[in-house]
Scaffold this motif. Structure first.
Motif, mmCIF file in Angstrom:
data_model
loop_
_atom_site.group_PDB
_atom_site.id
_atom_site.type_symbol
_atom_site.label_atom_id
_atom_site.label_comp_id
_atom_site.label_asym_id
_atom_site.label_seq_id
_atom_site.Cartn_x
_atom_site.Cartn_y
_atom_site.Cartn_z
ATOM 1 N N ALA B 76 0.843 -1.199 0.000
ATOM 2 C CA ALA B 76 0.000 0.000 0.000
ATOM 3 C C ALA B 76 0.881 1.253 0.000
ATOM 4 C CB ALA B 76 -0.928 -0.007 1.207
ATOM 5 N N ALA B 77 1.958 1.210 0.774
ATOM 6 C CA ALA B 77 2.881 2.349 0.823
ATOM 7 C C ALA B 77 3.498 2.597 -0.552
ATOM 8 C CB ALA B 77 3.978 2.084 1.855
ATOM 9 N N PHE B 78 3.795 1.513 -1.270
ATOM 10 C CA PHE B 78 4.395 1.647 -2.599
ATOM 11 C C PHE B 78 3.424 2.337 -3.566
ATOM 12 C CE2 PHE B 78 5.583 -0.616 -6.715
ATOM 13 C CZ PHE B 78 6.643 0.234 -6.982
ATOM 14 N N GLU B 79 2.164 1.944 -3.519
ATOM 15 C CA GLU B 79 1.166 2.563 -4.408
ATOM 16 C C GLU B 79 1.031 4.054 -4.111
ATOM 17 O OE1 GLU B 79 -0.032 1.152 -7.067
ATOM 18 O OE2 GLU B 79 1.140 -0.604 -6.466
ATOM 19 N N ILE B 80 0.951 4.382 -2.839
ATOM 20 C CA ILE B 80 0.845 5.801 -2.440
ATOM 21 C C ILE B 80 2.066 6.577 -2.915
ATOM 22 C CG2 ILE B 80 0.972 7.339 -0.431
ATOM 23 C CD1 ILE B 80 -0.676 5.100 1.071
ATOM 24 N N THR B 81 3.239 6.002 -2.675
ATOM 25 C CA THR B 81 4.488 6.692 -3.018
ATOM 26 C C THR B 81 4.592 6.910 -4.524
ATOM 27 O OG1 THR B 81 5.553 5.715 -1.087
ATOM 28 C CG2 THR B 81 7.005 6.570 -2.786
ATOM 29 N N LYS B 82 4.271 5.869 -5.295
ATOM 30 C CA LYS B 82 4.303 5.999 -6.756
ATOM 31 C C LYS B 82 3.369 7.101 -7.244
ATOM 32 C CE LYS B 82 3.418 1.833 -8.340
ATOM 33 N NZ LYS B 82 3.248 0.639 -9.175
ATOM 34 N N ARG B 83 2.133 7.072 -6.743
ATOM 35 C CA ARG B 83 1.164 8.076 -7.193
ATOM 36 C C ARG B 83 1.612 9.482 -6.809
ATOM 37 N NH1 ARG B 83 -4.900 7.448 -5.548
ATOM 38 N NH2 ARG B 83 -4.997 9.468 -6.613
ATOM 39 N N ALA B 84 2.110 9.631 -5.586
ATOM 40 C CA ALA B 84 2.541 10.955 -5.130
ATOM 41 C C ALA B 84 3.704 11.467 -5.984
ATOM 42 C CB ALA B 84 2.928 10.898 -3.657
ATOM 43 N N LEU B 103 13.267 -0.187 -4.971
ATOM 44 C CA LEU B 103 14.110 0.995 -5.147
ATOM 45 C C LEU B 103 14.388 1.322 -6.610
ATOM 46 C CD1 LEU B 103 15.497 3.286 -3.778
ATOM 47 C CD2 LEU B 103 17.504 1.873 -3.433
ATOM 48 N N GLU B 104 14.568 0.295 -7.420
ATOM 49 C CA GLU B 104 14.895 0.565 -8.821
ATOM 50 C C GLU B 104 13.767 1.353 -9.496
ATOM 51 O OE1 GLU B 104 16.996 -2.463 -10.761
ATOM 52 O OE2 GLU B 104 17.732 -0.843 -12.041
ATOM 53 N N GLU B 105 12.537 0.871 -9.332
ATOM 54 C CA GLU B 105 11.395 1.560 -9.937
ATOM 55 C C GLU B 105 11.219 2.960 -9.333
ATOM 56 O OE1 GLU B 105 7.838 -0.784 -10.002
ATOM 57 O OE2 GLU B 105 6.644 0.858 -10.874
ATOM 58 N N LEU B 106 11.414 3.056 -8.027
ATOM 59 C CA LEU B 106 11.259 4.358 -7.361
ATOM 60 C C LEU B 106 12.309 5.356 -7.833
ATOM 61 C CD1 LEU B 106 10.368 3.071 -3.783
ATOM 62 C CD2 LEU B 106 8.850 4.364 -5.307
ATOM 63 N N THR B 107 13.506 4.878 -8.107
ATOM 64 C CA THR B 107 14.550 5.759 -8.646
ATOM 65 C C THR B 107 14.137 6.287 -10.018
ATOM 66 O OG1 THR B 107 16.211 4.434 -7.502
ATOM 67 C CG2 THR B 107 17.007 5.909 -9.206
ATOM 68 N N GLU B 108 13.638 5.370 -10.837
ATOM 69 C CA GLU B 108 13.218 5.785 -12.192
ATOM 70 C C GLU B 108 12.091 6.804 -12.158
ATOM 71 O OE1 GLU B 108 12.392 2.054 -14.082
ATOM 72 O OE2 GLU B 108 14.530 1.516 -14.034
ATOM 73 N N ILE B 109 11.117 6.576 -11.295
ATOM 74 C CA ILE B 109 9.998 7.525 -11.193
ATOM 75 C C ILE B 109 10.496 8.902 -10.772
ATOM 76 C CG2 ILE B 109 7.834 8.041 -9.979
ATOM 77 C CD1 ILE B 109 7.371 5.024 -9.773
ATOM 78 N N GLN B 110 11.421 8.920 -9.812
ATOM 79 C CA GLN B 110 11.966 10.214 -9.382
ATOM 80 C C GLN B 110 12.661 10.933 -10.540
ATOM 81 O OE1 GLN B 110 13.988 10.321 -5.340
ATOM 82 N NE2 GLN B 110 13.739 8.116 -5.619
ATOM 83 N N GLN B 111 13.451 10.169 -11.303
ATOM 84 C CA GLN B 111 14.145 10.771 -12.458
ATOM 85 C C GLN B 111 13.129 11.313 -13.456
ATOM 86 O OE1 GLN B 111 17.454 10.864 -12.562
ATOM 87 N NE2 GLN B 111 18.076 9.330 -11.075
ATOM 88 N N TYR B 315 18.267 12.606 -3.298
ATOM 89 C CA TYR B 315 19.370 11.687 -3.545
ATOM 90 C C TYR B 315 19.637 11.697 -5.044
ATOM 91 C CZ TYR B 315 17.684 9.795 0.967
ATOM 92 O OH TYR B 315 17.255 9.635 2.263
ATOM 93 N N GLU B 316 20.913 11.769 -5.398
ATOM 94 C CA GLU B 316 21.245 11.794 -6.823
ATOM 95 C C GLU B 316 21.418 10.384 -7.391
ATOM 96 O OE1 GLU B 316 21.321 14.468 -8.734
ATOM 97 O OE2 GLU B 316 21.127 16.003 -7.184
ATOM 98 N N TYR B 317 21.570 9.417 -6.529
ATOM 99 C CA TYR B 317 21.811 8.032 -6.967
ATOM 100 C C TYR B 317 22.962 7.960 -7.957
ATOM 101 C CZ TYR B 317 17.214 7.280 -4.900
ATOM 102 O OH TYR B 317 16.146 7.237 -4.036
#
Lengths: 393, 393
Positions: B76-84, B103-111, B315-317
Motif C-alpha cells: 500500500a505504501a508503494f502505491e501511495i508513493t508511486k502516485r505521489a 528501489l529501482e522503480e522508485l529511482t526511475e519515477i523520481q528521475q 538523492y542523486e543516486y
C-alpha cells in the motif's frame, strides 16, 4: 556525470603524499597536475617536474580546475584560496584557522564567483560533521554540538587517566610521537578546538563568530591535585568545545576542560580519536567517532571533499543566509570547579553561588556557578600557573 | 530561500503524533494539512477535520506538495508513493521493506518526474547513514559498511549478555516493552536488517539487490550452549549485516550473527541503540551511533528529511547511475561457528576447511570456513531448531 578534476596542490607533506598515492591506484576521474612547495631543495619521492615554488603555476593554469590547499600558514592559505575561488577554481582546504577567521569573506567570494570551498578536513579529521550539520540538522531543532575536537590534548588526557602519567610526562610523550607540537599551546590551550568550534557553529546555527570572541581555556595548567580529585570521583577530564542553544535563538560557545562521568559517551573517546555529540530535538543523542589527528584521517576528509567536487557539491550556507535571527550570547551560567593558589585571585572573581569550598596545604578549590562573561572578563586572572578551571556537572 | 511545505501524512501513530507536536512549536515553514488514517472510529487527539480515510484527499490536493508516508503495509505504501511522486509531490517514507524491494522503480519515477523520495528514517532510525553514504563516501574508497541495524534483536542480545537472561526470557521482555513484535521473525530472523542492508548497499555501492537475493540468518535459534560458548571466550554475539567490497568491484552482502570481542566498537552498542561502522580507504573506521528503534528516533529522521525538502534536497543516486561496474557476488569465504544437533546435517554441508570440532552430550559444534553460496544453498538445512550458525573471527 562526474566532472574530471585537474588538481593543483599547495603543500606536499604526509597528507599530500598519501593523497597522491591513493588517487593513483583508484579510478576516481581526477589527476594531480602540480604541487607548489616552499623548499625546492628537499628530496621528493615523485618526479621533479611535478613540483614548483611558483604559486602561479597553479593559480594561472586554466586547465587546473581544483586547488587543494594544505599549507600551515593561515594568511598565505587565505590569499591562495581567495585567488583560486575568484578565478573560477574550486578549493579544498583543511586549514581550520584560515576558515574560522575568514569564513564570512570566503562565503561571499563563493557566492560572487559561483565557486565552492570545502573544508571537512579542517574539523575532526575524518568525521563528516560539517556536512551533517549543513545538510541534516535544522538549526531550529539543534540543541547542542559538543565533543572532543582535538586529538593532541585528548591523547595527553588519555595517558594521564588511563596510564597514571602526570601532565608533563604525557605531554612529552605526545610530542615525541608527533601527536603534539613543540609549542603545544594551540592544542592544550584550546585554540585549535576553538577554531573548529567556530566553524561548527557556522554550519550548526548560521552564526559567524570570530574565534577571538570565543572563550577558550585549556588543560595547560592541569595539576596533580585536579587529576587526583577527578580520580576520587570517578571522573575523567576532557577538553570540550560546546555550541549550545540556551534560549530561543541564543547560542553560547566556549571551550573548557570538563569533568565527565562514564555515563557520558565522550568518556570512552581516547587517544587521538575525535568524537562529536549532536543533541537534537526528537533524536536524542547522535554520536560520531573517528580518528581526529594525523595525516590519514585528514587526508580522507580532503579526499572526500575532492571527490564531491566532481559533482559540484557546495555548502549552501543556508542557515547563515536564512536564519539571521540567531544571536551569539555570553550571558550563560556555568558550574565550575576552580582550583586556585592565591586567595586574592578568588576574591577577584565573582561567582553567582559557591556550593563547595575546600582547603588543604596543597589544594584549594571552590565549586560554584559563574557567568560565562565573568570568566571571559577575568580570563587573565583565572588562567595562570597555580589555577585550573573546568566545567563540572 | 526555503520552500513552504504543505504536508499530507499517511498514518497517525507515535511518529505522526510526535511530528505534529514538534512542528507546531517550531518555526520550520511547514504545516500538516491532512492525515489519512485507516480507522475513522479511533479517538484522535487532534481536531476531526484533520483526518480522513480517503487517500485522494491528499493525493489529489494540489496545495499539498509533500507526502509523508508512515504506514506499515509495504505494498500500500508503494502505491501511495508511486502516485505521489508521479503527480509532482515529494515523499518522505520510513518503510524499509517498500524501499528495499522497489528501489529501482522508485529511482526511475523520481528521475522521470523530477520529484524527490527521502527515506533516512528507514535505516537505523536517527543515524543519517544514507546521506553520508550518498554524499560523502565514494564507492571506490569504501571497504565496508556494517553495524547493528536492528534495535529489537540487539535489545534481546543485550539482555542475554549483560543480564544473564535466556533467549526466551529476553524475547518475552522485549515484546512486553514494545521493542519486539508479537511475531518477532522480521527482527530476530534478520529480515528487517536485511531490508536496511539492501538500501545501504544501494547508496554505498550503487547496486540494487532484491532482498530475496541476500542471505539472512538471525538469532532465533540461539541456544544456551552458544551463549555459554561466547561467554567463555569473552565474546558477545551481535546480529550484523555486512556490505563489503571483497575484490575489485565485487560486493558481498549478508546478515549473520557474529561473535565479536571488545576490540570491536560494536561490542558496546547495547539495547535499542543502532551503530554503523564504515571502513574506508585512508579514513580507517568511522562510527555512527544513535537510537534505532522507536517512534522518536524514526520521527527525527523523518523530520530531517522533511526539512531538507524545503531546499529540494534529493538523492542523486550517482553511484547507481555512474558505477554500473560494481557486481554483487555470493562467492565469498566466511569463517563460522556452527552448532548442530544431527550429524546428518553436518555431513550435508560442505565446509572448505574445519579447524575445530567439539562434541559433548548437549553441545556439538564445528568451526571452519565455508562459502557464502553454500550457506545460501543449504539455508533450510542450517536454519532449524537445534542448529545455530554465526560468523567468528
Amino acid at each position: 556525470m562526474s566532472k574530471k578534476l585537474v588538481i593543483g596542490m599547495f603543500g606536499f607533506g604526509v597528507v599530500g603524499q598519501g593523497l597522491y598515492d591513493i588517487i593513483k591506484t583508484k579510478d576516481l576521474n581526477l589527476a594531480i597536475k602540480k604541487f607548489v612547495i616552499k623548499n625546492p631543495d628537499k628530496k621528493r619521492s615523485l618526479p621533479a617536474e611535478l613540483f614548483t615554488t611558483d604559486a602561479n603555476a597553479i593559480l594561472e593554469d586554466p586547465e587546473i580546475n581544483t586547488v587543494v590547499e594544505l599549507i600551515d600558514d593561515a594568511e598565505a592559505a587565505f590569499e591562495i584560496t581567495k585567488r583560486a575561488l575568484s578565478s573560477g577554481k574550486n578549493v579544498v582546504s583543511a586549514n581550520k584557522k584560515m576558515i574560522a577567521t575568514h569564513l564570512e569573506e570566503l562565503t561571499e567570494i563563493q557566492q560572487q564567483y559561483g565557486t565552492s570551498l570545502l573544508y571537512e578536513g579542517a574539523v575532526c579529521g575524518s568525521i563528516p560533521i560539517i556536512r551533517n550539520l549543513e545538510e541534516y540538522y535544522d538549526n531550529e531543532l539543534l540543541h547542542s554540538v559538543s565533543g572532543i575536537f582535538n586529538g593532541s590534548s585528548n591523547y595527553i588526557l588519555s595517558k594521564i587517566f588511563n596510564e597514571n602519567q602526570s601532565y608533563d610526562v604525557a605531554l612529552k610523550k605526545a610530542q615525541d610521537l608527533g601527536f603534539a607540537e613543540t609549542d603545544p599551546t594551540l592544542d592544550v590551550g584550546g585554540y585549535d578546538p576553538k577554531f573548529k568550534l567556530a566553524i561548527v557553529a557556522s554550519h550548526a546555527y548560521g552564526i559567524y563568530i570570530n574565534p577571538d570572541e570565543i572563550l577558550n581555556l585549556g588543560i595547560d595548567t592541569l595539576g596533580d591535585a585536579d587529576i587526583r580529585y577527578a580520580r576520587e570521583k570517578n571522573y575523567k577530564i576532557k577538553l570540550i568545545p560546546l555550541a549550545k542553544e540556551v534560549e530561543n535563538h541564543q547560542v553560547v560557545l566556549y571551550v573548557l576542560p570538563k569533568f565527565i562521568t562514564n555515563a557520558n559517551i565522550l568518556y570512552n573517546v581516547e587517544n587521538e580519536y575525535n568524537g562529536v555529540l549532536v543533541k537534537a530535538a526528537f533524536a536524542d543523542e547522535q554520536f560520531f567517532l573517528g580518528k581526529g589527528a594525523g595525516g590519514h584521517p585528514t587526508g580522507s576528509a580532503v579526499l572526500s571533499d575532492i571527490t564531491a567536487l566532481r559533482y559540484d557539491y557546495r555548502y549552501e550556507y543556508k542557515k547563515h543566509l536564512d536564519a539571521q535571527q540567531v544571536k551569539y550570547t555570553k550571558d550563560y551560567t556555568i558550574r565550575v570547579y576552580f582550583r586556585y593558589e592565591d586567595e586574592n585571585v578568588l576574591e577577584n572573581i565573582e561567582f553567582i553561588n559557591i556550593s563547595e569550598r575546600f582547603y588543604s596545604e596543597n589544594h584549594k578549590y571552590v565549586i560554584g556557578t559563574i557567568n560565562l562573561q565573568e570568566i571571559i572578563d577575568k580570563r587573565s586572572v583565572i588562567h595562570q600557573q597555580g589555577n585550573f578551571i573546568a566545567e563540572i556537572i
